[in-house]
Scaffold this motif. Structure first.
Motif, PDB file in Angstrom:
ATOM      1  N   THR A 146       0.836  -1.207   0.000  1.00  0.00           N
ATOM      2  CA  THR A 146       0.000   0.000   0.000  1.00  0.00           C
ATOM      3  C   THR A 146       0.868   1.254   0.000  1.00  0.00           C
ATOM      4  N   PHE A 147       1.954   1.235   0.796  1.00  0.00           N
ATOM      5  CA  PHE A 147       2.845   2.384   0.856  1.00  0.00           C
ATOM      6  C   PHE A 147       3.558   2.596  -0.476  1.00  0.00           C
ATOM      7  N   ALA A 148       3.921   1.478  -1.149  1.00  0.00           N
ATOM      8  CA  ALA A 148       4.588   1.599  -2.452  1.00  0.00           C
ATOM      9  C   ALA A 148       3.661   2.272  -3.467  1.00  0.00           C
ATOM     10  N   VAL A 149       2.367   1.913  -3.451  1.00  0.00           N
ATOM     11  CA  VAL A 149       1.401   2.569  -4.348  1.00  0.00           C
ATOM     12  C   VAL A 149       1.283   4.042  -4.008  1.00  0.00           C
ATOM     13  N   PHE A 150       1.250   4.347  -2.701  1.00  0.00           N
ATOM     14  CA  PHE A 150       1.158   5.748  -2.265  1.00  0.00           C
ATOM     15  C   PHE A 150       2.373   6.553  -2.738  1.00  0.00           C
ATOM     16  N   LEU A 151       3.581   5.971  -2.617  1.00  0.00           N
ATOM     17  CA  LEU A 151       4.785   6.663  -3.067  1.00  0.00           C
ATOM     18  C   LEU A 151       4.768   6.884  -4.580  1.00  0.00           C
ATOM     19  N   GLY A 152       4.243   5.874  -5.304  1.00  0.00           N
ATOM     20  CA  GLY A 152       4.164   6.032  -6.753  1.00  0.00           C
ATOM     21  C   GLY A 152       3.290   7.210  -7.150  1.00  0.00           C
ATOM     22  N   LYS A 153       2.154   7.337  -6.456  1.00  0.00           N
ATOM     23  CA  LYS A 153       1.263   8.472  -6.740  1.00  0.00           C
ATOM     24  C   LYS A 153       1.922   9.780  -6.315  1.00  0.00           C
ATOM     25  N   LEU A 154       2.663   9.754  -5.169  1.00  0.00           N
ATOM     26  CA  LEU A 154       3.329  10.957  -4.700  1.00  0.00           C
ATOM     27  C   LEU A 154       4.397  11.422  -5.682  1.00  0.00           C
ATOM     28  N   ALA A 155       5.121  10.471  -6.284  1.00  0.00           N
ATOM     29  CA  ALA A 155       6.179  10.821  -7.233  1.00  0.00           C
ATOM     30  C   ALA A 155       5.620  11.416  -8.522  1.00  0.00           C
ATOM     31  N   GLU A 156       4.332  11.111  -8.840  1.00  0.00           N
ATOM     32  CA  GLU A 156       3.724  11.627 -10.057  1.00  0.00           C
ATOM     33  C   GLU A 156       3.271  13.077  -9.904  1.00  0.00           C
ATOM     34  N   LYS A 157       3.243  13.583  -8.668  1.00  0.00           N
ATOM     35  CA  LYS A 157       2.803  14.950  -8.428  1.00  0.00           C
ATOM     36  C   LYS A 157       3.966  15.939  -8.596  1.00  0.00           C
ATOM     37  N   ASP A 158       3.635  17.163  -8.912  1.00  0.00           N
ATOM     38  CA  ASP A 158       4.604  18.272  -8.986  1.00  0.00           C
ATOM     39  C   ASP A 158       5.858  17.881  -9.778  1.00  0.00           C
ATOM     40  N   LEU A 159       5.628  17.470 -11.013  1.00  0.00           N
ATOM     41  CA  LEU A 159       6.745  17.026 -11.844  1.00  0.00           C
ATOM     42  C   LEU A 159       7.697  18.163 -12.197  1.00  0.00           C
ATOM     43  N   GLU A 160       7.240  19.439 -11.986  1.00  0.00           N
ATOM     44  CA  GLU A 160       8.114  20.559 -12.306  1.00  0.00           C
ATOM     45  C   GLU A 160       9.216  20.749 -11.258  1.00  0.00           C
ATOM     46  N   THR A 161       9.003  20.204 -10.058  1.00  0.00           N
ATOM     47  CA  THR A 161      10.009  20.356  -8.994  1.00  0.00           C
ATOM     48  C   THR A 161      11.129  19.347  -9.173  1.00  0.00           C
ATOM     49  N   GLY A 162      12.273  19.662  -8.581  1.00  0.00           N
ATOM     50  CA  GLY A 162      13.437  18.787  -8.744  1.00  0.00           C
ATOM     51  C   GLY A 162      13.559  17.728  -7.670  1.00  0.00           C
ATOM     52  N   GLN A 163      12.656  17.698  -6.679  1.00  0.00           N
ATOM     53  CA  GLN A 163      12.743  16.742  -5.590  1.00  0.00           C
ATOM     54  C   GLN A 163      11.371  16.182  -5.250  1.00  0.00           C
ATOM     55  N   VAL A 164      11.394  14.999  -4.632  1.00  0.00           N
ATOM     56  CA  VAL A 164      10.184  14.395  -4.078  1.00  0.00           C
ATOM     57  C   VAL A 164      10.414  14.239  -2.581  1.00  0.00           C
ATOM     58  N   VAL A 165       9.615  14.897  -1.781  1.00  0.00           N
ATOM     59  CA  VAL A 165       9.770  14.862  -0.327  1.00  0.00           C
ATOM     60  C   VAL A 165       9.001  13.658   0.225  1.00  0.00           C
ATOM     61  N   LEU A 166       9.716  12.765   0.893  1.00  0.00           N
ATOM     62  CA  LEU A 166       9.097  11.564   1.457  1.00  0.00           C
ATOM     63  C   LEU A 166       8.363  11.917   2.743  1.00  0.00           C
ATOM     64  N   PRO A 167       7.235  11.222   3.013  1.00  0.00           N
ATOM     65  CA  PRO A 167       6.457  11.536   4.223  1.00  0.00           C
ATOM     66  C   PRO A 167       7.173  11.049   5.486  1.00  0.00           C
ATOM     67  N   GLU A 168       6.954  11.803   6.573  1.00  0.00           N
ATOM     68  CA  GLU A 168       7.546  11.405   7.856  1.00  0.00           C
ATOM     69  C   GLU A 168       6.738  10.304   8.535  1.00  0.00           C
ATOM     70  N   THR A 169       5.428  10.267   8.273  1.00  0.00           N
ATOM     71  CA  THR A 169       4.564   9.251   8.889  1.00  0.00           C
ATOM     72  C   THR A 169       3.671   8.651   7.822  1.00  0.00           C
ATOM     73  N   PHE A 170       3.168   7.448   8.100  1.00  0.00           N
ATOM     74  CA  PHE A 170       2.216   6.779   7.215  1.00  0.00           C
ATOM     75  C   PHE A 170       1.381   5.823   8.053  1.00  0.00           C
ATOM     76  N   ASP A 171       0.089   5.972   7.946  1.00  0.00           N
ATOM     77  CA  ASP A 171      -0.842   5.133   8.689  1.00  0.00           C
ATOM     78  C   ASP A 171      -0.544   5.164  10.199  1.00  0.00           C
ATOM     79  N   GLY A 172      -0.161   6.352  10.673  1.00  0.00           N
ATOM     80  CA  GLY A 172       0.104   6.521  12.091  1.00  0.00           C
ATOM     81  C   GLY A 172       1.452   5.996  12.546  1.00  0.00           C
TER      82      GLY A 172
END
Length: 408
Positions: free
Chosen positions: A189-215
């Motif tokens: 589930t987290f891998a799918v979430f990261l995949g969707k996160l990486a698809e956002k804001d393609l104009e930026t040069g970095q992808v910021v990983l979340p500090e928490t997930f599912d608590g």
């Protein structure tokens, strides 16, 4: 009298060898009994080959057939197991279905909640039956038991038809299964979430990983960094190799030191014979050899003189002469030097009686040891030369064979 003597010898032979004869006769008796039992209980003699019951597998027979063109011939035949009759299939059908439902589960815990592929077996060995499968919804569950990708979240019930074949007829049974989408792990589930996160804001040069997930608090590191753990084993291997090398070097140094001591031994005895023959006492002869070696700077080349210097220092600082000689022999540890120290100690005790004769005898032995050492060194050197010789032979063979291959 002769008859009595002959009977006595027969009795002795009977007592001595009778037990062996009894063993042989017992073997013949057991063989006869087993053959008789085989003839009585062997159905093949009645021209009957018995099948195994269903589920027992095929049965192998090795027959000895008489009456063919070559007299007795050995023939092998495989008799298939007995198949269930239609009546037996109908009678055992509830048990067969229950057993089949357990066999097809695969990794699932129940047929009412199927989330991974089913194991649609093609045979039921316990009952000797073959199975043919049909699915009413192949897009959900295929005839091979594979789960489709388009399964509703609420689940879907699919009826599987199993054809039980006993070789002459087919009996069809229906087994319902309820299929649900394959359960995702938290990591998936987290891998799918990261995949969707990486698809956002393609104009930026970095992808910021979340500090928490599912608590849960998350920490990150590169997965390929784990390969550095091999450096630990590399360090351990290096330490082990270093330890073994030091042990090998110490062993080789000790061997060279012992060889050097053996080579020095005849010269030491010769000098003692000359000096004692010229009237020098043992201690003075000892001291003169040490002083001569130090004046010629040969102590480093001849380690025996270093040990003699240690013994001389002991004697000059109050150690008894006999004790100094004994410790000299024990420090070196070689048998010839221990014997030499013993000769000098006895000479001091007896006033030098027979010392010259004993030293001359020991000198002959020392020269013989020196000769044997030289021969051994020569053999070792010739053995070491074999490696470059073989390398040169390989080079020559390549030079001779290579043109032949190139001309093909």
């Amino acid at each position: 009298m002769r008859e009595k003597s002959r009977r006595g010898r027969l009795n002795e032979y009977g007592k001595e060898y009778g037990k062996y004869a009894a063993c042989v006769l017992s073997g013949f008796a057991l063989y006869g009994l087993s053959e008789a039992a085989g003839e009585i209980g062997d159905p093949v003699r009645d021209r009957v080959l018995v099948r195994n019951e269903y589920g027992g597998g095929d049965r192998q027979y090795e027959l000895l057939v008489e009456g063919l063109e070559n007299g007795k011939e050995q023939v092998e035949v495989t008799v298939p197991e007995r198949k269930m009759s239609d009546a037996e299939v109908r009678k055992e059908l509830p048990g067969i279905v229950e057993y089949l439902e357990g066999e097809i589960l695969g990794k699932n815990s129940s047929l009412s909640k199927v989330q991974s592929d089913l194991n649609l077996t093609r045979t039921i060995a316990k009952y000797g039956l073959s199975v043919e499968w049909e699915s009413e919804a192949p897009e959900t569950v295929s005839d091979m038991g594979l789960i489709g990708s388009e399964v509703p979240e609420s689940g879907k019930t699919v009826t599987l038809r199993a054809g039980l074949m006993n070789g002459s007829s087919v009996t069809w049974v229906e087994i319902p299964v309820t299929v649900f989408p394959e359960a995702e792990t938290l990591g998936e589930t987290f891998a799918v979430f990261l995949g969707k996160l990486a698809e956002k804001d393609l104009e930026t040069g970095q992808v910021v990983l979340p500090e928490t997930f599912d608590g849960r608090t998350l920490h990150y590191r590169s997965a390929d960094g784990g390969g550095n753990g091999g450096l630990i084993f590399l360090g351990i291997a290096a330490a082990l190799c270093l330890f073994l090398k030091e042990k090998s070097d110490a062993k080789e140094a000790k061997k060279q030191w012992e060889d050097r001591m053996i080579l020095d031994y005849p010269e030491l005895l010769l000098n003692f014979v000359v000096l004692t023959g010229a009237g020098y006492p043992v201690r003075q002869a000892w001291k003169k050899q040490v002083m001569d070696a130090e004046s010629k700077n040969t102590v480093l080349l001849h380690p025996v003189y270093r040990e003699m210097r240690t013994a001389l220092n002991q004697m000059e600082t109050g150690t008894p002469e006999i004790r100094a000689y004994g410790e000299f022999g024990r420090r070196i540890g070689l048998g010839c030097y221990i014997k030499f120290a013993s000769l000098l100690g006895n000479s001091v005790s007896t006033g030098g009686k027979d010392l010259r004769r004993l030293l001359e005898e020991e000198m002959e032995t020392a020269f013989r040891q020196r000769k044997e050492l030289a021969l051994r060194k020569g053999e070792e050197a010739s053995t070491k030369l074999l490696i470059p010789m073989f390398l040169m032979l390989g080079v020559v063979m390549v030079m001779v064979v290579a043109p032949a291959f190139l001309s093909l």
